[in-house]
Design a protein around this motif. Sequence first.
Motif, PDB file in Angstrom:
ATOM      1  N   ALA A   1      54.623 -27.383  14.700  1.00 30.94           N
ATOM      2  CA  ALA A   1      54.001 -27.474  16.019  1.00 30.94           C
ATOM      3  C   ALA A   1      53.234 -26.195  16.358  1.00 30.94           C
ATOM      4  CB  ALA A   1      55.074 -27.741  17.084  1.00 30.94           C
ATOM      5  N   SER A   2      53.804 -25.044  16.012  1.00 31.31           N
ATOM      6  CA  SER A   2      53.135 -23.764  16.264  1.00 31.31           C
ATOM      7  C   SER A   2      51.848 -23.648  15.458  1.00 31.31           C
ATOM      8  CB  SER A   2      54.076 -22.606  15.916  1.00 31.31           C
ATOM      9  OG  SER A   2      55.234 -22.626  16.715  1.00 31.31           O
ATOM     10  N   ALA A   3      51.926 -24.021  14.174  1.00 31.53           N
ATOM     11  CA  ALA A   3      50.746 -23.928  13.310  1.00 31.53           C
ATOM     12  C   ALA A   3      49.644 -24.875  13.765  1.00 31.53           C
ATOM     13  CB  ALA A   3      51.141 -24.221  11.863  1.00 31.53           C
ATOM     14  N   LEU A   4      50.012 -26.108  14.132  1.00 35.66           N
ATOM     15  CA  LEU A   4      49.016 -27.071  14.602  1.00 35.66           C
ATOM     16  C   LEU A   4      48.383 -26.620  15.908  1.00 35.66           C
ATOM     17  CD1 LEU A   4      50.730 -30.513  13.854  1.00 35.66           C
ATOM     18  CD2 LEU A   4      48.745 -29.520  12.703  1.00 35.66           C
ATOM     19  N   SER A   5      49.163 -25.963  16.770  1.00 38.66           N
ATOM     20  CA  SER A   5      48.615 -25.473  18.035  1.00 38.66           C
ATOM     21  C   SER A   5      47.566 -24.401  17.792  1.00 38.66           C
ATOM     22  CB  SER A   5      49.741 -24.901  18.911  1.00 38.66           C
ATOM     23  OG  SER A   5      50.672 -25.903  19.247  1.00 38.66           O
ATOM     24  N   SER A   6      47.784 -23.565  16.774  1.00 42.04           N
ATOM     25  CA  SER A   6      46.806 -22.535  16.431  1.00 42.04           C
ATOM     26  C   SER A   6      45.583 -23.123  15.751  1.00 42.04           C
ATOM     27  CB  SER A   6      47.460 -21.482  15.522  1.00 42.04           C
ATOM     28  OG  SER A   6      48.544 -20.846  16.170  1.00 42.04           O
ATOM     29  N   CYS A   7      45.813 -24.167  14.941  1.00 40.45           N
ATOM     30  CA  CYS A   7      44.725 -24.773  14.176  1.00 40.45           C
ATOM     31  C   CYS A   7      43.873 -25.705  15.033  1.00 40.45           C
ATOM     32  CB  CYS A   7      45.311 -25.534  12.996  1.00 40.45           C
ATOM     33  SG  CYS A   7      44.092 -26.315  11.923  1.00 40.45           S
TER      34      CYS A   7
ATOM     35  N   LEU B   1      50.960 -19.085  11.319  1.00 45.71           N
ATOM     36  CA  LEU B   1      52.349 -18.723  11.560  1.00 45.71           C
ATOM     37  C   LEU B   1      52.543 -17.281  11.121  1.00 45.71           C
ATOM     38  CD1 LEU B   1      54.871 -20.198  12.660  1.00 45.71           C
ATOM     39  CD2 LEU B   1      55.586 -20.518  10.292  1.00 45.71           C
ATOM     40  N   ASP B   2      52.792 -16.410  12.067  1.00 44.05           N
ATOM     41  CA  ASP B   2      52.874 -14.973  11.793  1.00 44.05           C
ATOM     42  C   ASP B   2      54.251 -14.612  11.247  1.00 44.05           C
ATOM     43  OD1 ASP B   2      52.611 -12.281  11.669  1.00 44.05           O
ATOM     44  OD2 ASP B   2      51.992 -11.996  13.746  1.00 44.05           O
ATOM     45  N   LEU B   3      54.366 -14.556   9.908  1.00 46.48           N
ATOM     46  CA  LEU B   3      55.644 -14.259   9.268  1.00 46.48           C
ATOM     47  C   LEU B   3      55.998 -12.779   9.322  1.00 46.48           C
ATOM     48  CD1 LEU B   3      55.421 -16.602   6.135  1.00 46.48           C
ATOM     49  CD2 LEU B   3      56.553 -17.031   8.319  1.00 46.48           C
ATOM     50  N   SER B   4      55.071 -11.952   9.805  1.00 46.31           N
ATOM     51  CA  SER B   4      55.394 -10.528   9.938  1.00 46.31           C
ATOM     52  C   SER B   4      56.505 -10.306  10.963  1.00 46.31           C
ATOM     53  CB  SER B   4      54.144  -9.735  10.340  1.00 46.31           C
ATOM     54  OG  SER B   4      53.715 -10.101  11.647  1.00 46.31           O
ATOM     55  N   LEU B   5      56.758 -11.293  11.811  1.00 47.23           N
ATOM     56  CA  LEU B   5      57.849 -11.188  12.784  1.00 47.23           C
ATOM     57  C   LEU B   5      59.198 -11.045  12.098  1.00 47.23           C
ATOM     58  CD1 LEU B   5      56.781 -13.939  15.351  1.00 47.23           C
ATOM     59  CD2 LEU B   5      56.733 -11.474  15.710  1.00 47.23           C
ATOM     60  N   LEU B   6      59.293 -11.551  10.863  1.00 50.55           N
ATOM     61  CA  LEU B   6      60.556 -11.475  10.133  1.00 50.55           C
ATOM     62  C   LEU B   6      60.890 -10.045   9.715  1.00 50.55           C
ATOM     63  CD1 LEU B   6      60.189 -14.669   7.904  1.00 50.55           C
ATOM     64  CD2 LEU B   6      61.571 -14.386   9.963  1.00 50.55           C
ATOM     65  N   ARG B   7      59.936  -9.137   9.862  1.00 53.96           N
ATOM     66  CA  ARG B   7      60.200  -7.719   9.570  1.00 53.96           C
ATOM     67  C   ARG B   7      60.596  -6.948  10.828  1.00 53.96           C
ATOM     68  NH1 ARG B   7      55.303  -8.347   6.484  1.00 53.96           N
ATOM     69  NH2 ARG B   7      54.155  -7.147   8.064  1.00 53.96           N
ATOM     70  N   LEU B   8      60.691  -7.648  11.942  1.00 52.62           N
ATOM     71  CA  LEU B   8      61.023  -7.015  13.217  1.00 52.62           C
ATOM     72  C   LEU B   8      62.510  -7.237  13.514  1.00 52.62           C
ATOM     73  CD1 LEU B   8      59.703  -5.538  15.648  1.00 52.62           C
ATOM     74  CD2 LEU B   8      59.450  -7.781  16.734  1.00 52.62           C
ATOM     75  N   PRO B   9      63.339  -6.182  13.424  1.00 50.68           N
ATOM     76  CA  PRO B   9      64.793  -6.359  13.614  1.00 50.68           C
ATOM     77  C   PRO B   9      65.152  -6.978  14.958  1.00 50.68           C
ATOM     78  CG  PRO B   9      64.301  -4.176  12.734  1.00 50.68           C
ATOM     79  CD  PRO B   9      62.995  -4.791  13.103  1.00 50.68           C
ATOM     80  N   GLU B  10      64.423  -6.608  16.021  1.00 52.94           N
ATOM     81  CA  GLU B  10      64.730  -7.150  17.337  1.00 52.94           C
ATOM     82  C   GLU B  10      64.528  -8.663  17.374  1.00 52.94           C
ATOM     83  OE1 GLU B  10      62.712  -4.709  16.703  1.00 52.94           O
ATOM     84  OE2 GLU B  10      63.260  -2.923  17.875  1.00 52.94           O
ATOM     85  N   PHE B  11      63.477  -9.120  16.682  1.00 52.72           N
ATOM     86  CA  PHE B  11      63.223 -10.560  16.650  1.00 52.72           C
ATOM     87  C   PHE B  11      64.299 -11.278  15.838  1.00 52.72           C
ATOM     88  CE2 PHE B  11      61.391 -14.171  14.278  1.00 52.72           C
ATOM     89  CZ  PHE B  11      61.186 -15.030  15.351  1.00 52.72           C
TER      90      PHE B  11
ATOM     91  N   VAL C   1      53.334 -11.842  24.239  1.00 49.61           N
ATOM     92  CA  VAL C   1      52.814 -13.194  24.453  1.00 49.61           C
ATOM     93  C   VAL C   1      51.837 -13.614  23.360  1.00 49.61           C
ATOM     94  CG1 VAL C   1      50.820 -12.519  25.861  1.00 49.61           C
ATOM     95  CG2 VAL C   1      51.940 -14.729  26.265  1.00 49.61           C
ATOM     96  N   SER C   2      51.192 -12.672  22.699  1.00 50.68           N
ATOM     97  CA  SER C   2      50.202 -13.027  21.672  1.00 50.68           C
ATOM     98  C   SER C   2      50.842 -13.692  20.458  1.00 50.68           C
ATOM     99  CB  SER C   2      49.421 -11.787  21.233  1.00 50.68           C
ATOM    100  OG  SER C   2      50.293 -10.831  20.654  1.00 50.68           O
ATOM    101  N   LYS C   3      52.131 -13.462  20.254  1.00 44.62           N
ATOM    102  CA  LYS C   3      52.820 -14.023  19.094  1.00 44.62           C
ATOM    103  C   LYS C   3      53.863 -15.064  19.496  1.00 44.62           C
ATOM    104  CE  LYS C   3      52.194  -9.908  16.205  1.00 44.62           C
ATOM    105  NZ  LYS C   3      52.848  -8.904  15.336  1.00 44.62           N
ATOM    106  N   VAL C   4      53.734 -15.581  20.711  1.00 39.91           N
ATOM    107  CA  VAL C   4      54.762 -16.487  21.206  1.00 39.91           C
ATOM    108  C   VAL C   4      54.810 -17.789  20.408  1.00 39.91           C
ATOM    109  CG1 VAL C   4      53.253 -17.491  22.988  1.00 39.91           C
ATOM    110  CG2 VAL C   4      55.734 -17.577  23.268  1.00 39.91           C
TER     111      VAL C   4
END
Length: 368
Positions: A69-75, A205-215, A334-337
């Motif tokens: 759903a996230s990817a389709l919303s961006s596309c 889909l921004d997979l760089s979030l997986l490198r963010l410990p808080e996330f 919000v840019s990566k929500v």
Amino acid sequence: MHRRSYADGGYGWVVVASCFTVTGLTAAMIKSFGIFFINFQDYFNELATSISWVSSICVAVFHLASPIASALSSCLSHRAVIMLGGLLVMLGASLGSLAWSLLWMYATTGVVLGLGISLAWVPAQSMVNQYFSERRALANALASSGECVFIFSLTPVFQWFLTVMSWRGAMLIIAGIQLNVCVCGALMRPYKRVDSRAGTKGPLLDLSLLRLPEFICTAMFGLFTVLAFFVPSIYLIPFAQSNGVDQLSATFLVCYWAITDFTGRLSCGWLANLALVKNIHLLAVMVAILTVGLLLMPSATSYTPMVALSCFCGFFFGAMMSLLITVLIDVVGVSKVDSALGISMLLRGFGCLCGPPLSGKCEQTGVA
């Protein structure tokens, strides 16, 4: 430095109202399953564990399909994805009304319906947060409160459908009601950026979030909290009936839960908007108190304690729900929500998939 200007009102309230309706209709579809539970059990002649897999698959697909759903919303666009989701929700419920086997229910009311709810829910939540900044906590609380308002108002209606006709006819009418999700999607006007980067698009889909410990911590928090997330909505009515409560009174337990859920969402959204404490700290307190209420729920063997605990758990459940997305945005921005919602919902899907069947297994063996 270019800063994004938030409307914090105006047409944003139309978006909040649309998200309110999308959230309410899709949640009512999921949480009305308890009304049909006994009918499905009698018709298919299956154990509670087997029947609970219908709802469990639906909720799991809803979460697991969130990255899609996230990817389709961006596309494509949030509006188009929400409308597609509404069509799939209608299709899943309609095909489910034709079920001749439990396997068919798994495929339609489970997979198709869950996919449609995911495509409608994720972009609708994202749209609200594109319009609000200072009032974001309150806007999220109002948008998410559609769940409890619609459950309170539609649960008795769904019960009436079931009384005057078969469960098949009731599901078919409910499917038609779900087409209103498409109307709400059409009202979701894209928010216009005012900076020079407005025409740029990020990754699907921004997979760089997986490198963010808080996330990662926030996503794992969501995983553990949803292990019992949808269990009350599935088993509250059958649990009450197994303790001698008549079907109508048992149905009203869901209404009591919904009323206090609504109160909890608005109260906590207003409290979070005051910024007296950090949102993450407030969320932790609400979850801790909710846990106590859920632990006490099996001890209620008469109607009055059931009503009291339903109200107690409903309030703090709503308070927790009003903060989840706000806390997530506090962590990622919000840019990566879209990506954050997709990934975190994917992880939560595993908890939703395991929770209801495990509870049904406990009920079957007499543990709960």
